[in-house]
Scaffold this active site. Structure first.
Site, PDB file in Angstrom:
ATOM      1  N   TYR A 152      30.823  40.718  37.112  1.00 12.05           N
ATOM      2  CA  TYR A 152      30.266  41.294  38.338  1.00 12.05           C
ATOM      3  C   TYR A 152      30.355  42.809  38.248  1.00 12.05           C
ATOM      4  O   TYR A 152      31.407  43.354  37.902  1.00 12.05           O
ATOM      5  CB  TYR A 152      31.054  40.791  39.548  1.00 12.05           C
ATOM      6  CG  TYR A 152      30.617  41.387  40.869  1.00 12.05           C
ATOM      7  CD1 TYR A 152      29.355  41.084  41.399  1.00 12.05           C
ATOM      8  CD2 TYR A 152      31.445  42.243  41.584  1.00 12.05           C
ATOM      9  CE1 TYR A 152      28.952  41.624  42.622  1.00 12.05           C
ATOM     10  CE2 TYR A 152      31.053  42.786  42.798  1.00 12.05           C
ATOM     11  CZ  TYR A 152      29.807  42.476  43.316  1.00 12.05           C
ATOM     12  OH  TYR A 152      29.407  43.003  44.520  1.00 12.05           O
ATOM     13  N   ASP A 247      32.940  48.550  32.386  1.00 12.60           N
ATOM     14  CA  ASP A 247      33.072  48.585  33.844  1.00 12.60           C
ATOM     15  C   ASP A 247      34.548  48.343  34.162  1.00 12.60           C
ATOM     16  O   ASP A 247      35.016  47.207  34.195  1.00 12.60           O
ATOM     17  CB  ASP A 247      32.170  47.524  34.488  1.00 12.60           C
ATOM     18  CG  ASP A 247      32.306  47.520  36.004  1.00 12.60           C
ATOM     19  OD1 ASP A 247      33.135  48.290  36.535  1.00 12.60           O
ATOM     20  OD2 ASP A 247      31.586  46.736  36.653  1.00 12.60           O
ATOM     21  N   LYS A 275      37.938  51.169  43.157  1.00 16.84           N
ATOM     22  CA  LYS A 275      39.198  50.531  43.544  1.00 16.84           C
ATOM     23  C   LYS A 275      40.394  51.505  43.441  1.00 16.84           C
ATOM     24  O   LYS A 275      40.478  52.418  44.235  1.00 16.84           O
ATOM     25  CB  LYS A 275      39.372  49.220  42.785  1.00 16.84           C
ATOM     26  CG  LYS A 275      38.193  48.281  43.146  1.00 16.84           C
ATOM     27  CD  LYS A 275      38.279  46.854  42.717  1.00 16.84           C
ATOM     28  CE  LYS A 275      37.147  46.078  43.385  1.00 16.84           C
ATOM     29  NZ  LYS A 275      36.250  45.379  42.494  1.00 16.84           N
TER      30      LYS A 275
HETATM   31  C1  LIG Z   1      34.652  45.508  42.678  1.00 18.26           C
HETATM   32  C2  LIG Z   1      33.855  45.696  41.446  1.00 18.26           C
HETATM   33  C3  LIG Z   1      32.640  46.388  41.451  1.00 18.26           C
HETATM   34  C4  LIG Z   1      31.988  46.860  42.714  1.00 18.26           C
HETATM   35  O1  LIG Z   1      32.726  47.847  43.380  1.00 18.26           O
HETATM   36  P1  LIG Z   1      32.441  48.084  44.949  1.00 18.26           P
HETATM   37  O2  LIG Z   1      33.332  49.229  45.288  1.00 18.26           O
HETATM   38  O3  LIG Z   1      32.782  46.799  45.637  1.00 18.26           O
HETATM   39  O4  LIG Z   1      30.998  48.421  45.088  1.00 18.26           O
HETATM   40  C5  LIG Z   1      32.019  46.635  40.248  1.00 18.26           C
HETATM   41  N1  LIG Z   1      32.542  46.194  39.092  1.00 18.26           N
HETATM   42  C6  LIG Z   1      33.711  45.526  39.049  1.00 18.26           C
HETATM   43  C7  LIG Z   1      34.259  45.090  37.728  1.00 18.26           C
HETATM   44  C8  LIG Z   1      34.388  45.221  40.220  1.00 18.26           C
HETATM   45  O5  LIG Z   1      35.503  44.512  40.168  1.00 18.26           O
END
Ligand SMILES: *Cc1c(COP(=O)(O)O)cnc(C)c1O
Length: 435
Positions: A152, A247, A275
């Site tokens: 994701y 990511d 995060k």
């Molecule tokens: C949470 C997450 C996102 C998205 O971040 P948001 O701040 O919710 O838009 C993208 N990539 C990874 C791996 C994530 O865990």
């Protein structure tokens, strides 16, 4: 998704709050996982959080294993972070002009994350991945991107394909409203499958702008990459001139200060963060090699902007968090507590005769209700979702707040000490034995 029959009667205030919210917001929430759709029942409305605990509006206390889905590695309402936020807010909450604090946070990020020589601050993880993809395409002049099923990357149109939710269909968008065109240049491969990767690059390597992945997956439950998979990714992207994007929105400052790239010793070309980097405030970042990042406007021509980007309050929270993580690193303790919790959950499930496997990196882990080791989305998809739902609600009854989906990794903070981990394992023993 099926509602679990084992969700208990909802606490009265949360029930009333949810009914009100349902009239006002789609599904009653501002982000879908919060609605408890995967486990059934009524979501608990939170009044406040402190240290390792969440408190709901009915006055119940829970040990928190979601940590706002990742950011709260220091625990909630950490005194120095709150003081930094307060001091920043008193000087005004947004200027739309540069500040020295942004450079300080940029320095902290660049120092910690091996692949980042230059960085741009944004407002969320989604913005970070969306922007990184645009820069990679702009820098290479190519269109195609490779992602992996079950990974994701936020709700970016081009990446909302096989994004860790419903049955993965190659190249077909997961969501109405994502046009086939938006996702048409996205190739979806299976995580940890080296042969698929080699075949894809052999067929169209010169058209691939970027490969993006979660270098430890958190969004199909916790899934660990094989070193051969990471090395092959690095070699193929280098050889074909494609941009390798880690990511690390979830893993950055979580599995090591410099994220999974530090842990595994594989340096990507670009990295996305979110995060933890925002210390619990809305902040994300993307960065990478200078020659790639200098494609971003106004240094280069790739457009990306934000009214609230580099917001002083969010920057203060992120900067204070990274300072504490550097001066007083929690990673050894997180590893020890993680090993203890994983062993305890594994033993509890074994004692109860429940088919399961546990996957973990540091303070990220998943108890999969699946007897086989989970290495890709097809493995994760074979889990017993109903058994997970019963486990989730059983743990809630015992004051332990686990992620409300089999396909979300749990997180804990530096304030989850031995006693809390023991309490969690004891609760799991009883809950799983009651299966
Ligand atoms: C949470 C997450 C996102 C998205 O971040 P948001 O701040 O919710 O838009 C993208 N990539 C990874 C791996 C994530 O865990």
């Amino acid at each position: 998704m099926s509602a679990s029959t084992s969700s208990p009667a909802a606490p009265a205030r949360s029930q009333a709050a949810f009914e009100r919210a349902l009239r006002l917001m789609p599904g009653g929430v501002n982000s879908p996982a919060r609605a408890f759709g995967a486990v059934g029942g009524t979501p608990l409305f939170i009044e406040r959080a402190e240290g390792p605990y969440l408190f709901d509006i009915d006055g119940h206390r829970y040990v928190d294993y979601i940590g706002s889905w990742g950011p709260m590695i220091l625990g909630h309402a950490q005194a120095e972070v709150i003081a930094a936020i307060t001091r920043a807010a008193e000087r005004g909450t947004s200027y739309g002009a540069p500040t020295e604090a942004e450079s300080q946070l940029a320095e902290q990020i660049i120092e910690a994350v091996p692949s980042i020589e230059k960085v741009r601050l944004v407002n969320s993880g989604t913005e970070a991945t969306m922007s990184a993809l645009r820069v990679a395409r702009g820098a290479t002049g190519r269109n195609k991107v490779i992602k992996f099923a079950g990974n994701y990357h936020g709700h970016v149109d081009a990446l909302l394909v096989a994004a860790g939710s419903a049955a993965a269909t190659l190249g077909a968008p997961d969501s109405p409203g994502v046009t086939p065109g938006a996702a048409g240049d996205t190739l979806v491969l299976s995580y940890n499958d080296v042969t698929q990767l080699e075949n894809a690059f052999a067929a169209e390597g010169d058209q691939i702008a970027a490969v993006i992945l979660e270098p430890v997956v958190g969004n199909m439950g916790c899934v660990v990459p094989a070193m051969e998979f990471l090395r092959t990714l690095r070699d193929l992207t280098t050889h074909h001139g494609s941009v390798l994007i880690f990511d690390e929105v979830m893993t950055g400052f979580r599995v090591a200060p410099g994220g999974a790239q530090e842990l595994f010793g594989i340096t990507p070309d670009m990295t996305t963060l979110g995060k933890i980097v925002g210390g619990g405030m809305p902040l994300g970042a993307y960065g990478g090699r200078t020659d790639i990042m200098d494609n971003v406007l106004p240094a280069g021509k790739v457009y990306q902007a934000g009214t609230l980007s580099g917001n002083p309050v969010a920057v203060a929270a992120g900067s204070a968090t990274l300072k504490i993580l550097k001066e007083n690193p929690p990673y050894e303790q997180l590893e020890r507590m993680g090993a203890k919790l994983a062993a305890g959950l594994d033993a509890a499930a074994t004692a109860a005769g429940i088919p399961h496997s546990v996957t973990r990196v540091g303070s990220m882990m998943t108890l999969f209700f699946n007897p086989d080791r989970v290495t890709c989305w097809d493995d994760a998809d074979r889990c017993d979702r109903d058994a997970f739902g019963r486990y989730f609600w059983g743990m809630i009854q015992k004051g332990i707040y686990m992620p409300c989906s089999q396909f979300e990794a749990l997180f804990f903070s530096r304030l989850h000490d031995e006693a809390i981990i023991d309490e969690t394992i004891d609760a799991a023993k009883e809950v799983l034995a009651g299966e």
